[in-house]
Design a protein around this motif. Structure first.
Motif, PDB file in Angstrom:
ATOM      1  N   ASN A  69       0.822  -1.218   0.000  1.00 24.21           N
ATOM      2  CA  ASN A  69       0.000   0.000   0.000  1.00 24.21           C
ATOM      3  C   ASN A  69       0.855   1.266   0.000  1.00 24.21           C
ATOM      4  OD1 ASN A  69      -2.529   1.255  -0.014  1.00 24.21           O
ATOM      5  ND2 ASN A  69      -3.306  -0.111   1.574  1.00 24.21           N
ATOM      6  N   GLN A 124      -0.841   4.993  -1.194  1.00 25.32           N
ATOM      7  CA  GLN A 124      -1.884   5.718  -0.459  1.00 25.32           C
ATOM      8  C   GLN A 124      -1.227   6.503   0.670  1.00 25.32           C
ATOM      9  OE1 GLN A 124      -4.960   2.994   0.828  1.00 25.32           O
ATOM     10  NE2 GLN A 124      -5.951   3.009  -1.164  1.00 25.32           N
ATOM     11  N   ARG A 155       0.287   0.267   7.399  1.00 23.55           N
ATOM     12  CA  ARG A 155      -0.693   0.450   6.334  1.00 23.55           C
ATOM     13  C   ARG A 155      -1.352  -0.894   6.030  1.00 23.55           C
ATOM     14  NH1 ARG A 155       2.097   4.635   1.950  1.00 23.55           N
ATOM     15  NH2 ARG A 155       3.156   5.943   3.498  1.00 23.55           N
ATOM     16  N   GLY A 204      -7.750  -2.896  -3.085  1.00 22.44           N
ATOM     17  CA  GLY A 204      -7.151  -1.721  -2.469  1.00 22.44           C
ATOM     18  C   GLY A 204      -8.075  -0.535  -2.278  1.00 22.44           C
ATOM     19  N   TYR A 205      -9.393  -0.763  -2.230  1.00 19.24           N
ATOM     20  CA  TYR A 205     -10.305   0.339  -1.912  1.00 19.24           C
ATOM     21  C   TYR A 205     -10.013   0.807  -0.480  1.00 19.24           C
ATOM     22  CZ  TYR A 205     -13.375  -0.196  -6.016  1.00 19.24           C
ATOM     23  OH  TYR A 205     -13.891  -0.218  -7.296  1.00 19.24           O
ATOM     24  N   SER A 206      -9.949   2.109  -0.289  1.00 25.78           N
ATOM     25  CA  SER A 206      -9.532   2.634   1.019  1.00 25.78           C
ATOM     26  C   SER A 206     -10.690   2.863   1.985  1.00 25.78           C
ATOM     27  CB  SER A 206      -8.771   3.952   0.837  1.00 25.78           C
ATOM     28  OG  SER A 206      -9.624   4.944   0.289  1.00 25.78           O
ATOM     29  N   ASP A 207     -11.939   2.768   1.503  1.00 24.82           N
ATOM     30  CA  ASP A 207     -13.071   3.148   2.352  1.00 24.82           C
ATOM     31  C   ASP A 207     -14.061   2.003   2.519  1.00 24.82           C
ATOM     32  OD1 ASP A 207     -14.465   5.002   3.956  1.00 24.82           O
ATOM     33  OD2 ASP A 207     -15.822   5.478   2.305  1.00 24.82           O
ATOM     34  N   TRP A 229     -11.587   6.327   4.815  1.00 23.33           N
ATOM     35  CA  TRP A 229     -10.487   5.564   5.386  1.00 23.33           C
ATOM     36  C   TRP A 229     -10.949   4.352   6.184  1.00 23.33           C
ATOM     37  CZ3 TRP A 229      -5.807   6.768   3.653  1.00 23.33           C
ATOM     38  CH2 TRP A 229      -5.634   8.038   3.087  1.00 23.33           C
ATOM     39  N   SER A 245     -11.335   1.276   5.362  1.00 22.53           N
ATOM     40  CA  SER A 245     -10.496   0.083   5.179  1.00 22.53           C
ATOM     41  C   SER A 245      -9.295   0.125   6.117  1.00 22.53           C
ATOM     42  CB  SER A 245      -9.998  -0.008   3.726  1.00 22.53           C
ATOM     43  OG  SER A 245     -11.064  -0.169   2.826  1.00 22.53           O
ATOM     44  N   TRP A 246      -8.720   1.294   6.281  1.00 23.00           N
ATOM     45  CA  TRP A 246      -7.577   1.455   7.175  1.00 23.00           C
ATOM     46  C   TRP A 246      -7.996   1.213   8.626  1.00 23.00           C
ATOM     47  CZ3 TRP A 246      -2.597   4.150   6.115  1.00 23.00           C
ATOM     48  CH2 TRP A 246      -2.313   4.192   4.750  1.00 23.00           C
TER      49      TRP A 246
END
Length: 312
Positions: A96, A99, A125, A251-254, A292, A294-295
């Protein structure tokens, strides 16, 4: 002169912690094909442009503000520029690196539990899986069973459907493509303790990928909710599975797989519920973290792993 070994740098904006990536992978049930060594780094064999390549991720610094990352590529034949580019892209996706976490870190200023995790896991990450197809197969195998049993099924799946390649005198397992998976006999999978339904789901999605009906590149260009709707049209893919694939595979972040029992447990512990949160409560708690989520999910998973290790 033919070069069958190449080392390339992996630039990244700080903060970044290779250590926490390795910590997560070393205890994650999704780590089946990766060989993780705190000193030697991470090893994984992938087919790049039709050729098996051993990729090794290493760090020359433990300073999260001054990371120094490298990817090594080993092959039995010459490593082309195209293979180098594909290996670099895999490494950047896996860790990652593209990002920037600065906006994510700002969220901790208004949420004490998240701030505590950000401080504990400084520079961490989300770690992605090697491919969207692999993330989908792992998610289906893990549906509605205990993680320890899911891990055993993953190894049996690889032994039955995958193959091994030899590089530098060592043999490495390789994740099978959908065509290989479709050649698996459902009765033989049943003998490995795969349910009839799970075998049917794996066959159905593998056929869809092989036929081009399930196209991950096209899905990755869709807005998140549209991508979820598209994925859940396929047999064997519910919302949890779709969200997991978007998060770990694309890899979608949300994206937060809010029905995940681990995330529900983490939310209950972190936010003082005295019990596991419901799926709705997980979505409500993470609503302020839009962009965010996913994080946030990854940090919650890491907290659970650390607590489980402490309890042993």
């Amino acid at each position: 002169m033919a070069r069958n070994r190449v080392t390339l740098p992996l630039p990244v904006d700080p903060p970044f912690s290779f250590r926490w990536a390795m910590e997560y992978l070393s205890s994650s049930p999704s780590t089946v094909l990766e060989n993780v060594d705190p000193h030697a780094g991470l090893q994984r064999v992938l087919y790049l442009h039709g050729r098996p390549v051993l990729l090794v991720l290493r760090s020359a610094s433990e300073d999260v503000e001054h990371p120094a990352l490298f990817v090594e590529m080993h092959s039995e034949r010459k490593i082309s520029r195209a293979i180098c580019d594909a290996g670099l892209q895999w490494a950047r996706n896996m860790l990652n690196l593209d990002q920037n976490p600065h906006d994510f870190l700002k969220l901790g200023k208004r949420d004490a539990p998240l701030r505590q995790l950000q401080e504990q896991f400084r520079g961490m990450r989300p770690v992605r899986l090697a491919s969207p197809y692999e993330s989908l197969i792992w998610a289906i195998i893990g549906q509605q069973i205990h993680v320890a049993f899911a891990r055993r099924l993953k190894y049996r799946f690889l032994e039955h459907c995958g193959n091994q390649v030899q590089i530098d005198g060592h043999r490495y397992p390789v994740f099978p493509g959908p065509e290989q998976v479709l050649r698996a006999d459902p009765q033989e999978l049943a003998a490995l303790q795969f349910s009839r339904q799970k075998s049917a789901y794996i066959a159905a999605v593998s056929a869809a990928v092989a036929d081009g009906l399930l196209n991950f590149e096209a899905i990755s260009a869709l807005p998140q909710e549209q991508a979820i709707i598209h994925l859940t049209k396929f047999r064997g893919i519910g919302r949890w599975t779709a969200e997991y694939v978007l998060m770990r595979g694309l890899g979608y972040s949300d994206c937060i797989p809010a029905a995940d029992i681990g995330l529900r447990k983490a939310a209950g512990e972190l936010y003082g519920l005295g019990r596991a949160a419901s799926e709705k409560e997980v979505r409500d708690i993470t609503e302020p973290f839009q962009g965010w989520r996913s994080w946030v999910a990854f940090y919650w998973w890491m907290a659970l792993q650390q607590n489980n290790q402490s309890a042993k």
